[in-house]
Write a protein that holds these residues in place. Structure first.
Motif, PDB file in Angstrom:
ATOM      1  N   ARG A  53     -20.371 -10.140 -20.173  1.00  0.00           N
ATOM      2  CA  ARG A  53     -19.772 -11.065 -20.917  1.00  0.00           C
ATOM      3  C   ARG A  53     -18.482 -10.724 -21.710  1.00  0.00           C
ATOM      4  N   THR A  54     -17.232 -10.265 -21.246  1.00  0.00           N
ATOM      5  CA  THR A  54     -16.182  -9.799 -22.112  1.00  0.00           C
ATOM      6  C   THR A  54     -15.428 -10.918 -22.844  1.00  0.00           C
ATOM      7  N   ALA A  55     -15.643 -12.088 -22.580  1.00  0.00           N
ATOM      8  CA  ALA A  55     -14.649 -12.959 -23.474  1.00  0.00           C
ATOM      9  C   ALA A  55     -15.608 -13.198 -24.902  1.00  0.00           C
ATOM     10  N   LYS A  56     -14.718 -13.282 -25.777  1.00  0.00           N
ATOM     11  CA  LYS A  56     -15.183 -13.779 -27.220  1.00  0.00           C
ATOM     12  C   LYS A  56     -16.127 -14.678 -27.234  1.00  0.00           C
ATOM     13  N   GLY A  57     -17.159 -14.773 -27.982  1.00  0.00           N
ATOM     14  CA  GLY A  57     -18.086 -15.947 -28.167  1.00  0.00           C
ATOM     15  C   GLY A  57     -19.438 -15.285 -27.956  1.00  0.00           C
ATOM     16  N   ILE A  58     -20.441 -16.240 -27.834  1.00  0.00           N
ATOM     17  CA  ILE A  58     -21.912 -15.517 -27.731  1.00  0.00           C
ATOM     18  C   ILE A  58     -22.167 -14.596 -26.698  1.00  0.00           C
ATOM     19  N   TRP A  59     -23.028 -13.952 -27.074  1.00  0.00           N
ATOM     20  CA  TRP A  59     -23.287 -12.550 -26.190  1.00  0.00           C
ATOM     21  C   TRP A  59     -22.306 -11.869 -25.784  1.00  0.00           C
ATOM     22  N   HIS A  60     -21.490 -11.566 -26.470  1.00  0.00           N
ATOM     23  CA  HIS A  60     -20.190 -10.646 -26.078  1.00  0.00           C
ATOM     24  C   HIS A  60     -20.752  -9.388 -25.735  1.00  0.00           C
ATOM     25  N   ASN A  61     -20.069  -8.777 -24.695  1.00  0.00           N
ATOM     26  CA  ASN A  61     -20.431  -7.441 -24.264  1.00  0.00           C
ATOM     27  C   ASN A  61     -21.939  -7.500 -23.606  1.00  0.00           C
ATOM     28  N   LEU A  62     -22.668  -8.397 -23.792  1.00  0.00           N
ATOM     29  CA  LEU A  62     -24.039  -8.345 -22.912  1.00  0.00           C
ATOM     30  C   LEU A  62     -24.010  -8.586 -21.470  1.00  0.00           C
ATOM     31  N   TYR A  63     -25.066  -8.421 -20.624  1.00  0.00           N
ATOM     32  CA  TYR A  63     -24.860  -8.900 -19.251  1.00  0.00           C
ATOM     33  C   TYR A  63     -25.530 -10.214 -18.955  1.00  0.00           C
TER      34      TYR A  63
ATOM     35  N   THR B 189     -24.540  -7.499   2.051  1.00  0.00           N
ATOM     36  CA  THR B 189     -25.222  -6.231   1.016  1.00  0.00           C
ATOM     37  C   THR B 189     -24.026  -5.908   0.087  1.00  0.00           C
ATOM     38  N   PHE B 190     -24.644  -6.058  -1.152  1.00  0.00           N
ATOM     39  CA  PHE B 190     -23.764  -5.594  -2.295  1.00  0.00           C
ATOM     40  C   PHE B 190     -23.413  -4.142  -2.227  1.00  0.00           C
ATOM     41  N   LYS B 191     -22.066  -4.008  -2.760  1.00  0.00           N
ATOM     42  CA  LYS B 191     -21.704  -2.604  -2.744  1.00  0.00           C
ATOM     43  C   LYS B 191     -22.402  -2.037  -3.857  1.00  0.00           C
ATOM     44  N   ASN B 192     -22.461  -2.518  -5.115  1.00  0.00           N
ATOM     45  CA  ASN B 192     -23.112  -1.878  -6.277  1.00  0.00           C
ATOM     46  C   ASN B 192     -24.324  -2.581  -6.616  1.00  0.00           C
ATOM     47  N   GLY B 193     -25.234  -2.993  -5.850  1.00  0.00           N
ATOM     48  CA  GLY B 193     -26.437  -3.855  -6.158  1.00  0.00           C
ATOM     49  C   GLY B 193     -27.335  -2.912  -7.034  1.00  0.00           C
ATOM     50  N   LEU B 194     -28.167  -3.898  -7.541  1.00  0.00           N
ATOM     51  CA  LEU B 194     -28.970  -3.089  -8.753  1.00  0.00           C
ATOM     52  C   LEU B 194     -30.532  -3.444  -8.173  1.00  0.00           C
ATOM     53  N   ASP B 195     -31.606  -2.416  -8.181  1.00  0.00           N
ATOM     54  CA  ASP B 195     -32.846  -2.915  -8.051  1.00  0.00           C
ATOM     55  C   ASP B 195     -33.255  -3.165  -9.803  1.00  0.00           C
ATOM     56  N   PHE B 196     -34.820  -3.471  -9.492  1.00  0.00           N
ATOM     57  CA  PHE B 196     -35.347  -3.953 -10.679  1.00  0.00           C
ATOM     58  C   PHE B 196     -35.284  -2.900 -11.761  1.00  0.00           C
ATOM     59  N   GLU B 197     -35.575  -1.765 -11.480  1.00  0.00           N
ATOM     60  CA  GLU B 197     -35.609  -0.651 -12.479  1.00  0.00           C
ATOM     61  C   GLU B 197     -34.200  -0.394 -13.182  1.00  0.00           C
TER      62      GLU B 197
ATOM     63  N   LEU C  34     -31.707  -2.657 -13.149  1.00  0.00           N
ATOM     64  CA  LEU C  34     -31.251  -3.826 -13.870  1.00  0.00           C
ATOM     65  C   LEU C  34     -31.736  -3.816 -15.359  1.00  0.00           C
ATOM     66  N   ASN C  35     -32.895  -3.289 -15.649  1.00  0.00           N
ATOM     67  CA  ASN C  35     -33.555  -3.170 -16.749  1.00  0.00           C
ATOM     68  C   ASN C  35     -33.126  -2.306 -17.938  1.00  0.00           C
ATOM     69  N   LYS C  36     -32.028  -1.573 -17.596  1.00  0.00           N
ATOM     70  CA  LYS C  36     -31.221  -0.733 -18.201  1.00  0.00           C
ATOM     71  C   LYS C  36     -30.273  -1.182 -19.105  1.00  0.00           C
ATOM     72  N   PHE C  37     -29.753  -2.326 -18.642  1.00  0.00           N
ATOM     73  CA  PHE C  37     -28.645  -3.116 -19.329  1.00  0.00           C
ATOM     74  C   PHE C  37     -29.167  -3.882 -20.430  1.00  0.00           C
ATOM     75  N   PRO C  38     -28.395  -4.339 -21.254  1.00  0.00           N
ATOM     76  CA  PRO C  38     -28.432  -5.180 -22.470  1.00  0.00           C
ATOM     77  C   PRO C  38     -28.309  -6.605 -22.133  1.00  0.00           C
ATOM     78  N   PHE C  39     -29.400  -7.452 -22.320  1.00  0.00           N
ATOM     79  CA  PHE C  39     -29.267  -8.766 -21.791  1.00  0.00           C
ATOM     80  C   PHE C  39     -29.738  -9.752 -22.914  1.00  0.00           C
ATOM     81  N   PRO C  40     -29.135 -10.823 -22.951  1.00  0.00           N
ATOM     82  CA  PRO C  40     -29.530 -11.960 -24.126  1.00  0.00           C
ATOM     83  C   PRO C  40     -31.065 -12.205 -23.829  1.00  0.00           C
TER      84      PRO C  40
ATOM     85  N   LEU D 221     -26.712  -2.078 -28.040  1.00  0.00           N
ATOM     86  CA  LEU D 221     -27.025  -3.456 -27.639  1.00  0.00           C
ATOM     87  C   LEU D 221     -28.414  -3.526 -27.118  1.00  0.00           C
ATOM     88  N   LYS D 222     -28.747  -2.510 -26.218  1.00  0.00           N
ATOM     89  CA  LYS D 222     -29.992  -2.747 -25.634  1.00  0.00           C
ATOM     90  C   LYS D 222     -31.162  -2.682 -26.559  1.00  0.00           C
TER      91      LYS D 222
END
Length: 343
Positions: free
Chosen positions: A246-256, A315-323, A325-331, A70-71
């Motif tokens: 986005r785990t629900a069916k529809g647009i962008w399914h399985n993207l972040y 403070t987020f337990k599993n917070g993401l920095d910019f680097e 964050l960019n590893k995930f697939p997004f619309p 997806l990425k």
């Protein structure tokens, strides 16, 4: 005039130099055909090159994670194509010993492979005499033979497929299929084609009847649904953010995506502000990042998007920095936002 011979002669003189035309490998042809569904060649070509470099065989694709697929697909749209591509590669690897089906009938059994794609693979890889019928073929045949059947109607596919079956070259079906699609893409284009230089202009029914711009007949699309999305770019005390899948069916399914506030209508800024404040109890700041709404048009939906920066004191337990964050697939609309708002 010999319709088939004229088309193939034109094709050999005018065809574009494209990598998937230099192979009979069903994996590479399948990959190109899936990518070019709903996508122009100019847009799809860089993705094809990236995919074939990253996944040179169907087994390489099967062994990849869906997230990686997806990425790499990010920005090409219609993401169900990528998910089906990945699922089918796994099926071929695990259940078919890594070997593609070798005829039209069995290719149709693959997930995400419809009549057009099965015909393309069967003819291009195995030279099976089966016609491809896509938008380009509908247009060329409807104009040349003055066919007034609505191409969105239930009977159109069968009618045009039978006609294509009659005119296809039995000796070289692969060449004919490539030729008629390329002819529709380059010469017999949707709007205002240059009929003066067309090799079929002496025998084209639509041209003689002055109906070129009336054919093919296509009923109007259903009205697109409007959706109003407010994405929350949330930063904690350590300047890290969070995303959801986005785990629900529809647009962008399985993207972040970022946390979302969706409204039924385009609400005022104050209304959205209240909705955001009601979601959290530790907000230190909320900023509307762009005053102008971003419009993102999909086939059946028009998305009206705004981004809000929300600063929280926790403070987020599993917070993401910019680097990371960019590893995930997004619309693509979210990917572009992230690229333009490094933090």
């Amino acid at each position: 005039m010999n319709f088939s011979k004229t088309l193939t002669t034109w094709y050999l003189e005018n065809k574009r130099d494209l990598p998937w035309r230099k192979t009979t490998n069903p994996y590479l042809i399948w990959l190109s055909e899936i990518m070019l569904q709903q996508t122009r060649v100019a847009q799809g070509l860089p993705y094809y090159m990236a995919f074939t470099e990253e996944f040179p065989t169907v087994l390489d694709l099967a062994n990849a994670s869906e997230e990686k697929v997806l990425k790499l697909w990010q920005g090409l749209g219609y993401y169900s194509r990528a998910r089906n591509l990945h699922a089918t590669s796994k099926h071929i690897a695990e259940n078919l010993n890594g070997i593609f089906p070798q005829d039209y009938k069995n290719l149709l059994k693959l997930k995400g492979v419809g009549e057009y794609t099965a015909a393309a693979i069967a003819s291009f890889s195995y030279n099976e005499v089966v016609p491809v019928v896509d938008g380009n073929v509908f247009r060329v045949l409807s104009r040349y033979y003055n066919i007034e059947t609505d191409i969105t109607s239930a009977k159109a596919k069968k009618e045009f497929t039978l006609l294509a079956q009659e005119v296809i070259s039995k000796d070289d079906p692969a060449l004919f299929n490539q030729a008629i699609m390329e002819f529709g893409a380059l010469q017999c284009v949707p709007k205002n084609p240059n009929c003066n230089i067309c090799p079929l202009n002496t025998s084209c029914a639509a041209l003689s009847l002055k109906k070129v711009n009336e054919l093919p007949i296509k009923s109007k699309k259903t009205k697109a649904k409007n959706r109003f999305l407010n994405y929350l770019f949330i930063l904690d005390e350590k300047n890290k953010t969070i995303i959801n899948q986005r785990t629900a069916k529809g647009i962008w399914h399985n993207l972040y995506e970022f946390p979302l506030v969706e409204t039924e209508i385009l609400e005022t800024e104050n209304t959205v502000l209240d909705l955001i404040q009601n979601k959290f109890d530790d907000i230190s700041e909320i900023i509307l990042m762009e005053t102008e709404t971003i419009t993102h048009k999909l086939t059946h939906q028009h998305l009206y998007i705004k981004f809000w920066k929300v600063k929280r004191t926790s403070t987020f337990k599993n917070g993401l920095d910019f680097e990371n964050l960019n590893k995930f697939p997004f619309p693509i609309v979210l990917h572009n936002f992230i690229e333009n708002n490094k933090f």
